[in-house]
Design an enzyme around this catalytic site. Structure first.
Site, short mmCIF file in Angstrom:
data_model
loop_
_atom_site.label_atom_id
_atom_site.label_comp_id
_atom_site.label_asym_id
_atom_site.label_seq_id
_atom_site.Cartn_x
_atom_site.Cartn_y
_atom_site.Cartn_z
N CYS A 1 0.73 -1.32 -0.09
CA CYS A 1 0.08 0.22 0.09
C CYS A 1 0.91 1.23 0.14
O CYS A 1 0.30 2.20 -0.48
CB CYS A 1 -0.80 -0.05 1.38
N GLU B 1 8.57 -0.86 11.43
CA GLU B 1 7.66 -1.72 11.40
C GLU B 1 8.05 -3.03 10.64
O GLU B 1 8.92 -3.12 9.81
CB GLU B 1 6.39 -1.04 10.84
#
Length: 448
Positions: free
Chosen positions: A50, A114
């Protein structure tokens, strides 16, 4: 051969553009094949998430490879090549290796450190590998990058500290309760922050979650999407009597949870702890509730303090990981430099062992009466002579790998010993030709 990375990411293009250049999951295998069949491309891996679409490729020429990758992306998404150039960044050689290492370890992500990107890189590599678009270089490099990222995360704990408000809210609840799996939670609101909080609660193991909202249809929609319960806002006082965690994020202009409400239900809670987390501005939960025994009330300022502190910890961890990247690049370059030497050493050994085999055949013909034991002794000693004779030439060949004129000197080395070794570039080209035939045959079979 050259390594090139072309990236469209959150730094180079806004979300509206990134949405237009993302591959669907079901289109990625064909995209890998289409790019691989393109001129100049010897190996390729496509990453599409994304927040980024990236092409990693081994190419025979930098300028040609870059152009064909950009043309491939332009055709795939209906853009001009110049549009792709404007929205992307290009990394070559060591910079491309560094980029891959930073992306894989989460240092290039919007949320620093992340871990989701590591899984996405691994999936992209495995897909390319199963499709047949990786070879010697990427099979080694991507495994190195994945191993590096795993080690970096384990050694620094970079992903352990929450840096989003919704995730920090769940972390605060963990500080009170420890494990959350058996707890009951209420989400007040049905907007984006409420959904993120809901997802983080589900991720922590909680399954008993109720969504409440002024507009019951919105609560029902969010609850159905994630298979949890929903209720009307008017039911909140009753729900609070058995809840352990409440996360509130609405646009209400007055308090949804008041001191009076908590005081009323506190008598029925039997001193059980209740964590109230208010991530709304203006606040949904009346200040001062924390004065009531076993009631923990946190607002956005509390969360921001935690997020800021955690971000500083992540930045320190990121700096530590960054310091390790040059050593990884050096290790990769050393491995690459040996690629041209290995076929030469192999050819030298094969020639030497062929001579040893011919010698043994000659001995067998001239001395047919040798026992098996005598033959094994002679074979062992002739091989030993071969190995001793090869020791210094092989050492010299390995040292040539770091020489600036290694190609010329390796060619001279081959001439001296009258051997011929196939260069990695030619091997890669032959490998591509073979795999392209396989891809074409697979497509024909699929079409039939």
């Amino acid at each position: 051969m050259h390594f090139i990375a072309i990236s469209i990411n959150h730094r180079t293009a806004d979300v509206a553009l990134r949405e237009q250049v993302a591959f669907r999951d079901d289109a990625l295998r064909i995209a890998h094949e289409d790019l691989y069949e393109t001129k100049s491309i010897l190996e390729n891996v496509i990453l599409s998430t994304c927040n980024r679409t990236e092409v990693y490729a081994v190419v025979d020429q930098i300028h040609t490879g870059r152009y064909y990758i950009q043309r491939f992306l332009a055709r795939a998404f209906g853009f001009e090549v110049d549009d792709i150039k404007a929205m992307s960044e290009v990394k070559v050689g060591d910079e491309a290796v560094e980029h891959l290492l930073r992306v894989t370890s989460g240092l290039d992500s919007i949320v620093l450190g992340e871990t989701q990107i590591l899984g996405q890189i691994r999936d992209a590599f495995f897909l390319a590998q199963s499709t047949g678009t990786t070879g010697t270089i990427f099979n080694h490099l991507f495994k190195q990058a994945i191993t590096f990222a795993k080690r970096a995360h384990n050694e620094t704990d970079i992903a352990d500290n929450a840096v989003s408000v919704s995730y920090a809210a769940v972390e605060l609840a963990k500080k009170v309760f420890g494990k959350l799996k058996s707890k009951q939670a209420i989400i007040i609101g049905a907007g984006e922050m409420s959904e993120l909080s809901l997802l983080n609660l589900l991720g922590s193991g909680i399954t008993d979650i109720t969504v409440v909202n002024r507009t019951i249809e919105n609560a029902m929609k969010l609850a159905a999407k994630h298979q949890v319960k929903y209720d009307e806002l008017s039911s909140l006082p009753n729900l609070l009597e058995s809840a352990d965690i409440v996360i509130s994020s609405t646009s209400a202009q007055s308090y949804i949870i008041t001191n009076e409400m908590i005081e009323r239900i506190a008598e029925n809670r039997k001193q059980d702890s209740l964590v109230l987390i208010d991530i709304a501005v203006p606040r949904d939960i009346e200040p001062g509730i924390s004065a009531i025994t076993n009631i923990f009330n946190y607002d956005v300022d509390d969360l921001k303090g935690l997020v800021d502190a955690n971000l500083r910890e992540r930045q320190l961890a990121a700096a530590t990981i960054s310091e390790q990247i040059p050593a990884e690049i050096h290790a990769h370059n050393e491995w690459i430099s040996m690629l041209g030497v290995v076929p030469v050493i192999r050819a030298l050994r094969e020639k030497a062992m062929a001579i040893q085999a011919e010698t043994m055949d000659s001995i067998d013909r001239k001395l047919p009466g040798l026992s098996e034991r005598e033959r094994k002794i002679i074979s062992k000693h002739t091989k030993s002579i071969i190995n001793q004779m090869l020791k210094d030439p092989i050492k010299q060949a390995k040292e040539l790998s770091s020489d600036k004129k290694s190609n010329e000197k390796l060619e001279l080395f081959q001439n001296i010993f009258d051997i011929e070794a196939e260069c990695p570039h030619e091997q890669a080209k032959q490998q591509k030709e073979s795999k392209v035939k396989e891809i074409s045959a697979r497509r024909i079979f699929s079409f039939e």
